[in-house]
Design a protein around this motif. Structure first.
Motif, PDB file in Angstrom:
ATOM      1  N   PRO A 184      -6.794   2.746  13.540  1.00 33.00           N
ATOM      2  CA  PRO A 184      -8.031   3.520  13.654  1.00 33.00           C
ATOM      3  C   PRO A 184      -8.650   3.384  15.052  1.00 33.00           C
ATOM      4  CG  PRO A 184      -8.048   2.164  11.678  1.00 33.00           C
ATOM      5  CD  PRO A 184      -6.857   1.767  12.460  1.00 33.00           C
ATOM      6  N   LYS A 185      -9.419   4.381  15.418  1.00 32.90           N
ATOM      7  CA  LYS A 185     -10.015   4.397  16.757  1.00 32.90           C
ATOM      8  C   LYS A 185     -10.912   3.186  16.995  1.00 32.90           C
ATOM      9  CE  LYS A 185      -9.674   9.295  17.327  1.00 32.90           C
ATOM     10  NZ  LYS A 185     -10.286  10.552  17.665  1.00 32.90           N
ATOM     11  N   LYS A 186     -11.569   2.737  15.960  1.00 34.81           N
ATOM     12  CA  LYS A 186     -12.437   1.568  16.097  1.00 34.81           C
ATOM     13  C   LYS A 186     -11.625   0.340  16.496  1.00 34.81           C
ATOM     14  CE  LYS A 186     -15.945  -0.911  13.480  1.00 34.81           C
ATOM     15  NZ  LYS A 186     -16.632  -1.013  12.187  1.00 34.81           N
ATOM     16  N   VAL A 187     -10.461   0.178  15.902  1.00 31.79           N
ATOM     17  CA  VAL A 187      -9.585  -0.955  16.226  1.00 31.79           C
ATOM     18  C   VAL A 187      -9.079  -0.835  17.657  1.00 31.79           C
ATOM     19  CG1 VAL A 187      -7.396  -2.074  15.642  1.00 31.79           C
ATOM     20  CG2 VAL A 187      -8.922  -1.308  13.827  1.00 31.79           C
ATOM     21  N   LEU A 188      -8.692   0.378  18.054  1.00 28.46           N
ATOM     22  CA  LEU A 188      -8.199   0.588  19.407  1.00 28.46           C
ATOM     23  C   LEU A 188      -9.278   0.314  20.451  1.00 28.46           C
ATOM     24  CD1 LEU A 188      -6.019   3.795  18.998  1.00 28.46           C
ATOM     25  CD2 LEU A 188      -5.241   1.461  19.401  1.00 28.46           C
ATOM     26  N   LYS A 189     -10.501   0.734  20.175  1.00 30.14           N
ATOM     27  CA  LYS A 189     -11.604   0.477  21.110  1.00 30.14           C
ATOM     28  C   LYS A 189     -11.860  -1.014  21.252  1.00 30.14           C
ATOM     29  CE  LYS A 189     -14.048   4.798  20.333  1.00 30.14           C
ATOM     30  NZ  LYS A 189     -15.246   5.436  19.756  1.00 30.14           N
ATOM     31  N   ARG A 190     -11.853  -1.722  20.131  1.00 29.08           N
ATOM     32  CA  ARG A 190     -12.088  -3.168  20.166  1.00 29.08           C
ATOM     33  C   ARG A 190     -10.957  -3.885  20.904  1.00 29.08           C
ATOM     34  NH1 ARG A 190     -12.112  -5.445  14.607  1.00 29.08           N
ATOM     35  NH2 ARG A 190     -13.085  -3.438  14.273  1.00 29.08           N
ATOM     36  N   ARG A 191      -9.721  -3.448  20.659  1.00 20.53           N
ATOM     37  CA  ARG A 191      -8.564  -4.051  21.319  1.00 20.53           C
ATOM     38  C   ARG A 191      -8.595  -3.785  22.823  1.00 20.53           C
ATOM     39  NH1 ARG A 191      -3.173  -2.081  18.808  1.00 20.53           N
ATOM     40  NH2 ARG A 191      -4.085  -3.084  16.993  1.00 20.53           N
ATOM     41  N   ALA A 192      -8.945  -2.545  23.202  1.00 12.15           N
ATOM     42  CA  ALA A 192      -9.012  -2.206  24.629  1.00 12.15           C
ATOM     43  C   ALA A 192     -10.100  -3.020  25.324  1.00 12.15           C
ATOM     44  CB  ALA A 192      -9.266  -0.708  24.799  1.00 12.15           C
ATOM     45  N   LEU A 193     -11.232  -3.193  24.670  1.00 15.63           N
ATOM     46  CA  LEU A 193     -12.312  -3.986  25.253  1.00 15.63           C
ATOM     47  C   LEU A 193     -11.900  -5.445  25.422  1.00 15.63           C
ATOM     48  CD1 LEU A 193     -15.280  -4.083  26.183  1.00 15.63           C
ATOM     49  CD2 LEU A 193     -15.872  -4.649  23.829  1.00 15.63           C
ATOM     50  N   ALA A 194     -11.251  -6.005  24.417  1.00 12.49           N
ATOM     51  CA  ALA A 194     -10.821  -7.404  24.498  1.00 12.49           C
ATOM     52  C   ALA A 194      -9.773  -7.597  25.594  1.00 12.49           C
ATOM     53  CB  ALA A 194     -10.257  -7.858  23.152  1.00 12.49           C
ATOM     54  N   LEU A 195      -8.818  -6.675  25.686  1.00 13.16           N
ATOM     55  CA  LEU A 195      -7.797  -6.782  26.726  1.00 13.16           C
ATOM     56  C   LEU A 195      -8.411  -6.622  28.115  1.00 13.16           C
ATOM     57  CD1 LEU A 195      -4.855  -4.789  25.113  1.00 13.16           C
ATOM     58  CD2 LEU A 195      -4.943  -7.235  25.560  1.00 13.16           C
ATOM     59  N   GLY A 196      -9.347  -5.700  28.254  1.00 12.94           N
ATOM     60  CA  GLY A 196      -9.999  -5.488  29.546  1.00 12.94           C
ATOM     61  C   GLY A 196     -10.795  -6.702  29.993  1.00 12.94           C
ATOM     62  N   ILE A 197     -11.535  -7.287  29.074  1.00 11.76           N
ATOM     63  CA  ILE A 197     -12.330  -8.475  29.416  1.00 11.76           C
ATOM     64  C   ILE A 197     -11.417  -9.634  29.791  1.00 11.76           C
ATOM     65  CG2 ILE A 197     -13.848 -10.232  28.441  1.00 11.76           C
ATOM     66  CD1 ILE A 197     -15.245  -7.968  26.900  1.00 11.76           C
ATOM     67  N   ALA A 198     -10.345  -9.834  29.013  1.00  9.99           N
ATOM     68  CA  ALA A 198      -9.404 -10.910  29.323  1.00  9.99           C
ATOM     69  C   ALA A 198      -8.726 -10.670  30.674  1.00  9.99           C
ATOM     70  CB  ALA A 198      -8.360 -11.028  28.224  1.00  9.99           C
ATOM     71  N   GLY A 199      -8.414  -9.414  30.980  1.00 13.36           N
ATOM     72  CA  GLY A 199      -7.804  -9.091  32.261  1.00 13.36           C
ATOM     73  C   GLY A 199      -8.723  -9.371  33.434  1.00 13.36           C
ATOM     74  N   VAL A 200      -9.981  -9.035  33.281  1.00 15.50           N
ATOM     75  CA  VAL A 200     -10.952  -9.284  34.354  1.00 15.50           C
ATOM     76  C   VAL A 200     -11.158 -10.787  34.538  1.00 15.50           C
ATOM     77  CG1 VAL A 200     -13.387  -9.020  34.987  1.00 15.50           C
ATOM     78  CG2 VAL A 200     -12.103  -7.055  34.156  1.00 15.50           C
ATOM     79  N   ILE A 201     -11.208 -11.525  33.444  1.00 15.85           N
ATOM     80  CA  ILE A 201     -11.375 -12.980  33.540  1.00 15.85           C
ATOM     81  C   ILE A 201     -10.188 -13.600  34.259  1.00 15.85           C
ATOM     82  CG2 ILE A 201     -11.416 -15.112  32.180  1.00 15.85           C
ATOM     83  CD1 ILE A 201     -13.184 -13.607  30.161  1.00 15.85           C
ATOM     84  N   CYS A 202      -8.972 -13.169  33.920  1.00 19.78           N
ATOM     85  CA  CYS A 202      -7.782 -13.705  34.599  1.00 19.78           C
ATOM     86  C   CYS A 202      -7.776 -13.323  36.072  1.00 19.78           C
ATOM     87  CB  CYS A 202      -6.515 -13.204  33.925  1.00 19.78           C
ATOM     88  SG  CYS A 202      -6.167 -14.015  32.373  1.00 19.78           S
ATOM     89  N   LEU A 203      -8.225 -12.123  36.387  1.00 24.00           N
ATOM     90  CA  LEU A 203      -8.275 -11.688  37.781  1.00 24.00           C
ATOM     91  C   LEU A 203      -9.271 -12.529  38.581  1.00 24.00           C
ATOM     92  CD1 LEU A 203      -7.346  -9.602  39.899  1.00 24.00           C
ATOM     93  CD2 LEU A 203      -9.285  -8.212  39.197  1.00 24.00           C
ATOM     94  N   VAL A 204     -10.449 -12.744  38.026  1.00 25.37           N
ATOM     95  CA  VAL A 204     -11.460 -13.555  38.708  1.00 25.37           C
ATOM     96  C   VAL A 204     -10.979 -14.994  38.849  1.00 25.37           C
ATOM     97  CG1 VAL A 204     -13.787 -14.510  38.464  1.00 25.37           C
ATOM     98  CG2 VAL A 204     -13.392 -12.086  38.045  1.00 25.37           C
ATOM     99  N   LEU A 205     -10.358 -15.525  37.810  1.00 25.68           N
ATOM    100  CA  LEU A 205      -9.828 -16.879  37.873  1.00 25.68           C
ATOM    101  C   LEU A 205      -8.725 -16.982  38.933  1.00 25.68           C
ATOM    102  CD1 LEU A 205     -10.052 -19.672  36.585  1.00 25.68           C
ATOM    103  CD2 LEU A 205      -8.325 -18.962  34.944  1.00 25.68           C
ATOM    104  N   GLY A 206      -7.864 -15.981  39.010  1.00 24.49           N
ATOM    105  CA  GLY A 206      -6.820 -15.965  40.021  1.00 24.49           C
ATOM    106  C   GLY A 206      -7.387 -15.894  41.427  1.00 24.49           C
ATOM    107  N   MET A 207      -8.421 -15.087  41.619  1.00 26.82           N
ATOM    108  CA  MET A 207      -9.052 -15.009  42.943  1.00 26.82           C
ATOM    109  C   MET A 207      -9.730 -16.323  43.296  1.00 26.82           C
ATOM    110  SD  MET A 207     -10.424 -11.051  43.198  1.00 26.82           S
ATOM    111  CE  MET A 207     -11.942 -11.440  42.456  1.00 26.82           C
ATOM    112  N   PHE A 208     -10.323 -16.986  42.312  1.00 25.74           N
ATOM    113  CA  PHE A 208     -10.981 -18.268  42.545  1.00 25.74           C
ATOM    114  C   PHE A 208      -9.965 -19.332  42.944  1.00 25.74           C
ATOM    115  CE2 PHE A 208     -12.679 -22.323  40.892  1.00 25.74           C
ATOM    116  CZ  PHE A 208     -13.802 -22.420  41.705  1.00 25.74           C
TER     117      PHE A 208
END
Length: 63
Positions: free
Chosen positions: A34-58
């Protein structure tokens, strides 16, 4: 140390690409999760990706 930095940047890119894929899957008709699941999954993946990117830059800045 270079391997850890490379791993963090690679992981962040994989997670961001996964978020983009899930976001684009919302528009496809007949896609199973369902679209609700996809939106939640996309948000979680995006947040995790940004955290890993910031951690990598740090970690790269400390090197």
């Amino acid at each position: 140390m270079d391997g850890v930095i490379f791993g963090l940047f690679t992981l962040s890119m994989v997670l961001v690409f996964g978020a983009i894929y899930n976001t684009l899957s919302i528009k496809k008709p007949g896609f199973y999760p369902p679209k609700k699941v996809l939106k939640r999954r996309a948000l979680a993946l995006g947040i995790a990706g940004v955290i890993c990117l910031v951690l990598g830059m740090f970690v790269a800045a400390l090197k």
